[in-house]
Design an enzyme around this catalytic site. Structure first.
Site, short mmCIF file in Angstrom:
data_model
loop_
_atom_site.label_atom_id
_atom_site.label_comp_id
_atom_site.label_asym_id
_atom_site.label_seq_id
_atom_site.Cartn_x
_atom_site.Cartn_y
_atom_site.Cartn_z
N GLU A 139 -11.26 4.59 -0.92
CA GLU A 139 -11.39 5.23 0.46
C GLU A 139 -12.42 6.32 0.39
O GLU A 139 -12.13 7.52 -0.29
CB GLU A 139 -10.40 5.38 1.40
CG GLU A 139 -9.28 6.10 0.76
CD GLU A 139 -8.17 5.32 0.06
OE1 GLU A 139 -8.41 4.21 -0.32
OE2 GLU A 139 -7.12 5.72 -0.26
N ASP A 143 -3.26 -2.71 -2.08
CA ASP A 143 -4.48 -1.62 -2.29
C ASP A 143 -4.29 -1.13 -3.67
O ASP A 143 -3.27 -0.89 -4.24
CB ASP A 143 -4.11 -0.99 -1.27
CG ASP A 143 -5.46 0.03 -1.20
OD1 ASP A 143 -5.32 1.12 -0.50
OD2 ASP A 143 -6.44 -0.41 -1.73
N ASN A 144 -5.37 -0.35 -4.09
CA ASN A 144 -5.39 0.64 -5.07
C ASN A 144 -4.73 -0.09 -6.42
O ASN A 144 -4.25 1.02 -7.30
CB ASN A 144 -4.22 1.81 -4.80
CG ASN A 144 -4.71 2.35 -3.43
OD1 ASN A 144 -3.67 2.36 -2.72
ND2 ASN A 144 -5.61 2.86 -3.38
N LYS A 183 2.89 3.49 -6.12
CA LYS A 183 2.46 2.44 -6.91
C LYS A 183 3.52 2.00 -7.91
O LYS A 183 3.58 0.67 -8.42
CB LYS A 183 1.06 2.98 -7.70
CG LYS A 183 0.07 3.47 -6.77
CD LYS A 183 -0.39 2.86 -5.71
CE LYS A 183 -0.84 3.52 -4.50
NZ LYS A 183 -0.96 2.67 -3.35
N ASP A 226 0.81 -1.18 -0.16
CA ASP A 226 -0.01 0.03 0.04
C ASP A 226 1.03 1.25 0.03
O ASP A 226 0.37 2.24 0.72
CB ASP A 226 -0.85 -0.06 1.03
CG ASP A 226 -1.99 1.07 1.16
OD1 ASP A 226 -2.39 1.31 2.21
OD2 ASP A 226 -2.48 1.57 0.13
O1 LIG Z 1 -5.17 4.33 -1.12
C1 LIG Z 1 -4.44 5.58 -1.74
C2 LIG Z 1 -5.08 6.29 -2.30
C3 LIG Z 1 -4.34 7.21 -3.34
C4 LIG Z 1 -4.95 8.26 -4.25
C5 LIG Z 1 -4.56 9.41 -4.23
C6 LIG Z 1 -5.33 10.49 -5.16
C7 LIG Z 1 -6.17 10.10 -5.60
F1 LIG Z 1 -6.70 10.93 -6.68
C8 LIG Z 1 -6.83 8.72 -5.72
C9 LIG Z 1 -6.14 7.78 -4.80
C10 LIG Z 1 -2.92 7.30 -3.18
C11 LIG Z 1 -2.20 6.38 -2.24
C12 LIG Z 1 -0.71 6.27 -2.10
N1 LIG Z 1 -0.41 5.36 -1.38
C13 LIG Z 1 -1.24 4.38 -0.84
N2 LIG Z 1 -2.45 4.41 -0.76
C14 LIG Z 1 -3.07 5.42 -1.67
MG LIG Z 2 -3.92 2.75 -0.43
#
Ligand SMILES: Oc1cc(-c2ccc(F)cc2)cc2cncnc12
Ligand SMILES: [Mg+2]
Length: 214
Positions: A199, A169-170, A144, A141
């Protein structure tokens, strides 16, 4: 100057969550980040998928890549058996400090080992530094672009065994296309996608569960 978002989250938790009560810390973070300001915690919907994977894996050794404020660290720690070890890596020293205070408020600072530094630098040191052979579960997490190189590094360092579970995640938002392509096409992984929402938002996201086959 003012405070940072992680500090504002921590202060809200210290004010509103009962100390020693990890579930009230988790819900306080979710309340703040859904009502006051968004933050990149795995959140409650994807967090429930994480919980389910922890419970079914019953891991003894867990590695988390990317601590941030410690939200997912707490969700995992809460479900581990006594004697299990949870290592979390965070490259941002400020985030790490906030996370340590968060663990303290939840009363779980003795259950979590936080290392500050880049995952690529720390992963090769884990066996020697922490006397850990293999991880049963890895929650990915962090940034990316690091998902794939760090997964290959875990393989090369012999830190995965047949049955080790990676949960990322993501994989949809922001997305980790090279990682997905790898775990979905490599004969060494059995991969499964769990759709969810990003989230605190209505945007599509999801987590990918990949079992290392050895
Ligand atoms: O869960 C997450 C979400 C996002 C993120 C940021 C900006 C956006 F527009 C959408 C999603 C970034 C992350 C970086 N590291 C870990 N987890 C993350
Ligand atoms: Mg994340």
């Amino acid at each position: 100057s003012g405070t940072t978002r992680p500090v504002r989250i921590l202060k809200y938790v210290q004010r509103c969550a009962n100390s020693g009560d990890v579930l009230s810390v988790i819900s306080a973070i979710d309340a703040y980040c859904s009502k006051v300001e968004w933050a990149m915690n795995v959140g409650d919907e994807k967090g429930a998928i994480l919980d389910a994977v922890v419970l079914e894996t019953r891991p003894r050794y867990v590695l988390e890549l990317g601590t941030y404020c410690g939200y997912s660290t707490l969700r995992i720690a809460h479900l581990l058996a006594p004697g299990a070890r949870l290592i979390t890596l965070e490259m941002n020293p400020h985030y790490a400090q906030v996370a340590i205070e968060m663990f303290r408020h939840a009363g779980l600072d003795a259950q979590v080992e936080l290392l500050v530094g880049s995952s690529s630098a720390l992963i090769p040191q884990l066996r020697k530094k922490l006397d850990i052979e293999k991880f049963d579960l890895v929650f990915i997490d962090h940034w990316k672009v690091s998902y794939l190189p760090d997964t290959k590094l875990l393989e090369e360092c012999g830190l995965l065994k047949a049955g080790s579970v990676l949960l990322a995640d993501n994989v949809t938002c922001p997305g980790a296309p090279d990682y997905l392509q790898y775990v979905r096409n490599s004969p060494r992984y059995q991969s499964q996608y769990f759709p969810a929402r990003l989230e605190y938002l209505q945007v599509e996201d999801g987590v990918e569960k990949s079992v290392f086959l050895g």
